[in-house]
Design a protein around this motif. Structure first.
Motif, PDB file in Angstrom:
ATOM      1  N   UNK A 128       1.647  24.229   4.632  1.00 31.79           N
ATOM      2  CA  UNK A 128       0.205  22.929   4.356  1.00 31.79           C
ATOM      3  C   UNK A 128      -0.797  22.634   6.033  1.00 31.79           C
ATOM      4  N   UNK A 129      -0.350  23.390   7.202  1.00 24.04           N
ATOM      5  CA  UNK A 129      -0.215  22.951   8.076  1.00 24.04           C
ATOM      6  C   UNK A 129      -2.071  22.313   8.370  1.00 24.04           C
ATOM      7  N   UNK A 130      -2.832  22.174   7.632  1.00 28.66           N
ATOM      8  CA  UNK A 130      -4.279  21.795   8.013  1.00 28.66           C
ATOM      9  C   UNK A 130      -3.772  19.998   7.352  1.00 28.66           C
ATOM     10  N   UNK A 131      -2.952  19.742   6.660  1.00 29.53           N
ATOM     11  CA  UNK A 131      -2.354  18.372   6.139  1.00 29.53           C
ATOM     12  C   UNK A 131      -1.485  17.975   7.222  1.00 29.53           C
ATOM     13  N   UNK A 132      -1.198  18.554   8.022  1.00 29.50           N
ATOM     14  CA  UNK A 132      -0.294  18.198   8.658  1.00 29.50           C
ATOM     15  C   UNK A 132      -0.681  17.854   9.816  1.00 29.50           C
ATOM     16  N   UNK A 133      -2.273  18.435  10.509  1.00 32.66           N
ATOM     17  CA  UNK A 133      -3.244  18.511  11.222  1.00 32.66           C
ATOM     18  C   UNK A 133      -4.042  17.106  11.072  1.00 32.66           C
ATOM     19  N   UNK A 134      -4.490  17.195   9.407  1.00 28.26           N
ATOM     20  CA  UNK A 134      -4.850  16.032   9.368  1.00 28.26           C
ATOM     21  C   UNK A 134      -4.315  14.763   9.544  1.00 28.26           C
ATOM     22  N   UNK A 135      -2.883  14.423   8.858  1.00 26.95           N
ATOM     23  CA  UNK A 135      -2.738  13.404   9.271  1.00 26.95           C
ATOM     24  C   UNK A 135      -2.373  13.067  10.697  1.00 26.95           C
ATOM     25  N   UNK A 136      -2.315  13.562  11.620  1.00 26.83           N
ATOM     26  CA  UNK A 136      -1.677  13.810  13.224  1.00 26.83           C
ATOM     27  C   UNK A 136      -2.786  12.588  13.528  1.00 26.83           C
ATOM     28  N   UNK A 137      -4.333  13.730  13.164  1.00 25.65           N
ATOM     29  CA  UNK A 137      -5.300  12.924  13.568  1.00 25.65           C
ATOM     30  C   UNK A 137      -6.063  11.452  13.121  1.00 25.65           C
ATOM     31  N   UNK A 138      -5.411  10.970  11.370  1.00 23.81           N
ATOM     32  CA  UNK A 138      -5.266   9.787  11.356  1.00 23.81           C
ATOM     33  C   UNK A 138      -4.735   8.732  12.132  1.00 23.81           C
ATOM     34  N   UNK A 140       0.215  -1.088  -0.071  1.00 25.42           N
ATOM     35  CA  UNK A 140       0.076   0.146  -0.025  1.00 25.42           C
ATOM     36  C   UNK A 140       1.174   1.814  -0.470  1.00 25.42           C
ATOM     37  N   UNK A 141       2.726   0.823   0.741  1.00 30.90           N
ATOM     38  CA  UNK A 141       3.252   2.348   0.652  1.00 30.90           C
ATOM     39  C   UNK A 141       3.376   3.060  -1.075  1.00 30.90           C
ATOM     40  N   UNK A 142       3.870   2.147  -2.180  1.00 28.03           N
ATOM     41  CA  UNK A 142       2.912   2.335  -3.826  1.00 28.03           C
ATOM     42  C   UNK A 142       2.042   3.653  -3.719  1.00 28.03           C
ATOM     43  N   UNK A 143       1.040   3.376  -3.340  1.00 29.59           N
ATOM     44  CA  UNK A 143       0.507   4.229  -3.248  1.00 29.59           C
ATOM     45  C   UNK A 143      -0.784   5.456  -2.462  1.00 29.59           C
ATOM     46  N   UNK A 144      -0.491   5.102  -1.449  1.00 27.54           N
ATOM     47  CA  UNK A 144      -0.649   6.227  -0.185  1.00 27.54           C
ATOM     48  C   UNK A 144      -0.033   6.246   0.969  1.00 27.54           C
ATOM     49  N   UNK A 145       1.217   6.323   1.066  1.00 29.07           N
ATOM     50  CA  UNK A 145       2.582   5.549   2.124  1.00 29.07           C
ATOM     51  C   UNK A 145       1.978   6.470   3.224  1.00 29.07           C
ATOM     52  N   UNK A 146       1.231   7.887   3.267  1.00 26.43           N
ATOM     53  CA  UNK A 146       1.033   8.416   5.119  1.00 26.43           C
ATOM     54  C   UNK A 146      -0.213   7.023   5.406  1.00 26.43           C
ATOM     55  N   UNK A 147      -0.857   6.491   4.645  1.00 21.42           N
ATOM     56  CA  UNK A 147      -1.977   5.757   5.342  1.00 21.42           C
ATOM     57  C   UNK A 147      -1.335   4.273   5.279  1.00 21.42           C
ATOM     58  N   UNK A 148      -0.548   4.094   4.501  1.00 18.94           N
ATOM     59  CA  UNK A 148       0.729   2.827   4.566  1.00 18.94           C
ATOM     60  C   UNK A 148       1.317   2.215   5.717  1.00 18.94           C
ATOM     61  N   UNK A 198       7.998   1.974  11.226  1.00 27.48           N
ATOM     62  CA  UNK A 198       6.636   2.194  10.809  1.00 27.48           C
ATOM     63  C   UNK A 198       6.437   4.081  10.800  1.00 27.48           C
ATOM     64  N   UNK A 199       7.612   4.076  12.141  1.00 28.19           N
ATOM     65  CA  UNK A 199       7.442   5.950  12.205  1.00 28.19           C
ATOM     66  C   UNK A 199       8.239   6.395  11.111  1.00 28.19           C
ATOM     67  N   UNK A 200       9.660   6.229  10.944  1.00 25.45           N
ATOM     68  CA  UNK A 200      10.535   6.558  10.196  1.00 25.45           C
ATOM     69  C   UNK A 200      10.151   6.858   8.539  1.00 25.45           C
ATOM     70  N   UNK A 201       8.740   5.794   8.291  1.00 31.02           N
ATOM     71  CA  UNK A 201       8.212   6.062   6.701  1.00 31.02           C
ATOM     72  C   UNK A 201       6.996   7.390   7.038  1.00 31.02           C
ATOM     73  N   UNK A 202       6.462   7.063   8.242  1.00 30.42           N
ATOM     74  CA  UNK A 202       5.732   8.409   8.893  1.00 30.42           C
ATOM     75  C   UNK A 202       6.328   9.575   8.496  1.00 30.42           C
ATOM     76  N   UNK A 203       7.303   9.900   9.367  1.00 29.74           N
ATOM     77  CA  UNK A 203       7.960  11.336   9.036  1.00 29.74           C
ATOM     78  C   UNK A 203       8.585  11.443   7.632  1.00 29.74           C
ATOM     79  N   UNK A 204       8.642  10.873   6.796  1.00 35.53           N
ATOM     80  CA  UNK A 204       8.938  11.039   5.007  1.00 35.53           C
ATOM     81  C   UNK A 204       8.110  10.777   4.925  1.00 35.53           C
ATOM     82  N   UNK A 205       6.555  10.790   4.999  1.00 41.11           N
ATOM     83  CA  UNK A 205       5.954  10.550   3.921  1.00 41.11           C
ATOM     84  C   UNK A 205       4.917  11.588   4.265  1.00 41.11           C
ATOM     85  N   UNK A 206       4.515  12.194   5.735  1.00 44.60           N
ATOM     86  CA  UNK A 206       4.551  13.908   5.510  1.00 44.60           C
ATOM     87  C   UNK A 206       5.114  14.964   5.427  1.00 44.60           C
ATOM     88  N   UNK A 207       6.485  14.933   5.170  1.00 43.34           N
ATOM     89  CA  UNK A 207       6.958  15.840   4.111  1.00 43.34           C
ATOM     90  C   UNK A 207       8.339  15.867   5.303  1.00 43.34           C
TER      91      UNK A 207
END
Length: 413
Positions: free
Chosen positions: A221-231, A120-128, A185-194
């Motif tokens: 895009x602070x709203x994107x960071x806020x959305x990723x945090x909620x997810x 799933x990383x190839x399509x949505x790295x943040x969700x993956x 998965x934490x390193x992948x998350x940091x890289x996926x959100x920017x």
């Protein structure tokens, strides 16, 4: 046997001697037979081949005496046939992957889900990456601590976007190492959100150190960071769901007979330890006078050792609706399962256990608390008020109440 003949050169006194009696002859014959039997055993086999030959002879003799039809020279034990193994009412406990929809056996669940998350990383790295954090790490307390720490990092960035220090995370920081770096998965998350890794100088140190630095594009895009945090905060582990394996059978006198596979009885390591503890407690209970309430509690505890249960519902036309459930699921899950199969799913109905006991959909009882484990047969009954209204209107309910697609796949039990 005949008496031994007299030798011609014996003295004349020996000729007058009488022959042995019948009893003496029988005793001599028995002694001779014993000697003949002992003689080969005294020598004993001298090689493996002679041992095999001796075994074959003994087996052949036993087969002759017992009238066995087995071929001589074989020492096979007939395999015990599992009763009903040729046609199990359910092949086993199966699960459904929520990401791919594939049906999996119990031993395939974890590997398949991990593979699905990685793909799933190839399509949505943040969700993956979020799924990887919550699924790959089993310690839920450690996951919660790490997720809360990441959320604190993102909150500081959103609240103080002008502060450069909040946009940098030192990888060798003690908090980062203890709470975040240890989680998959934490390193992948940091890289996926920017975030990007960079070597930056550190005051009062000779060499640079590695940091995560938030890019300008992500900061804009602070709203994107806020959305990723909620997810990240609300996410749950990806777990395979139990497949109901719904089947419909024709009316059968064998409706109450269940031939269950081993998956319904296998115990985990924790369950085996619990059973050992319960058995040791049973020794103490033998010397204690138990009340009725104590016995009922023990019976309920005995039913909790089952993880799954196979339930059948006999419909008004005699057909059987079958499904697999967790033993800890509530009775409401069975009502929902039956309702999904009905043509008129809006009409109220009742489910009756053995003895006519009505199972209420509103009660929060589990199947193991109702004694419906590891299998049970229930009876479908329309609500009494519904029947009265239909009869008052001069109408009748169809005997076949299942959806047509289910009746098309009906089987013989």
């Amino acid at each position: 046997e005949r008496a031994p003949k007299e030798k011609p050169n014996q003295p004349a006194l020996r000729q007058a001697r009488q022959g042995p009696t019948n009893e003496a002859q029988m005793a001599a014959a028995a002694a001779l037979a014993r000697l003949e039997q002992k003689q080969p055993r005294a020598r004993g086999p001298t090689s493996q081949e002679s041992i095999r030959n001796q075994v074959r002879k003994e087996l052949r003799a036993e087969a002759t005496v017992s009238g066995s039809t087995e071929a001589p020279g074989t020492n096979t034990v007939p395999e015990a046939k599992e009763e009903g193994s040729a046609h199990l009412v359910v092949p086993g406990v199966c699960f459904t992957c929520p990401l791919t929809g594939a049906t999996l056996r119990k031993d395939q669940r974890d590997a398949h889900i991990k593979e699905a998350i990685l793909s799933h990383f190839s399509t949505d790295p943040v969700a993956a990456s979020i799924m990887k954090i919550h699924t790959f790490n089993r310690d839920r307390d450690r996951v919660k601590l790490g997720v809360d720490t990441i959320a604190k990092y993102l909150d500081n960035i959103c609240l103080h976007p002008e502060e450069e220090k909040y946009r940098k995370i030192k990888l060798q920081n003690r908090v980062f190492q203890e709470r975040i770096n240890c989680l998959e998965g934490t390193h992948e998350f940091f890289e996926a959100i920017g975030f990007q890794k960079a070597l930056l100088p550190v005051p009062d140190q000779d060499g640079p150190e590695e940091f995560y630095v938030l890019t300008e594009a992500a900061l804009a895009q602070p709203q994107s960071l806020q959305r990723h945090k909620e997810q990240l905060l609300v996410a749950e582990p990806v777990r395979a769901t139990l497949a109901r394996q719904r089947r419909v059978f024709q009316p059968s006198p064998m409706a109450s007979q269940f031939d269950l596979p081993g998956d319904f009885f296998n115990l985990t390591a924790e369950e085996i330890k619990r059973e050992q503890r319960l058995r040791s407690e049973a020794v103490e209970r033998l010397s204690v006078l138990r009340t009725k309430a104590m016995r009922e509690r023990e019976e309920q505890r005995e039913t909790r050792k089952y993880t799954y249960t196979l339930l059948r519902v006999r419909l008004p036309d005699g057909c059987l609706l079958q499904g697999t459930f967790y033993a800890r699921e509530r009775v409401a899950a069975l009502y929902a399962f039956v309702r999904e199969a009905l043509q008129s799913d809006w009409l109220p109905f009742d489910l009756l256990a053995s003895g006519g006991q009505r199972l209420s959909e509103e009660e929060s009882l589990a199947f193991n608390e109702c004694g419906l484990v590891p299998s049970a047969l229930l009876t479908f009954s329309w609500d009494a008020a519904v029947l009265e209204d239909i009869r008052a209107a001069g109408a009748e309910l169809d005997s076949s109440i299942l959806k047509p697609e289910l009746l098309a796949a009906i089987e013989r039990l």
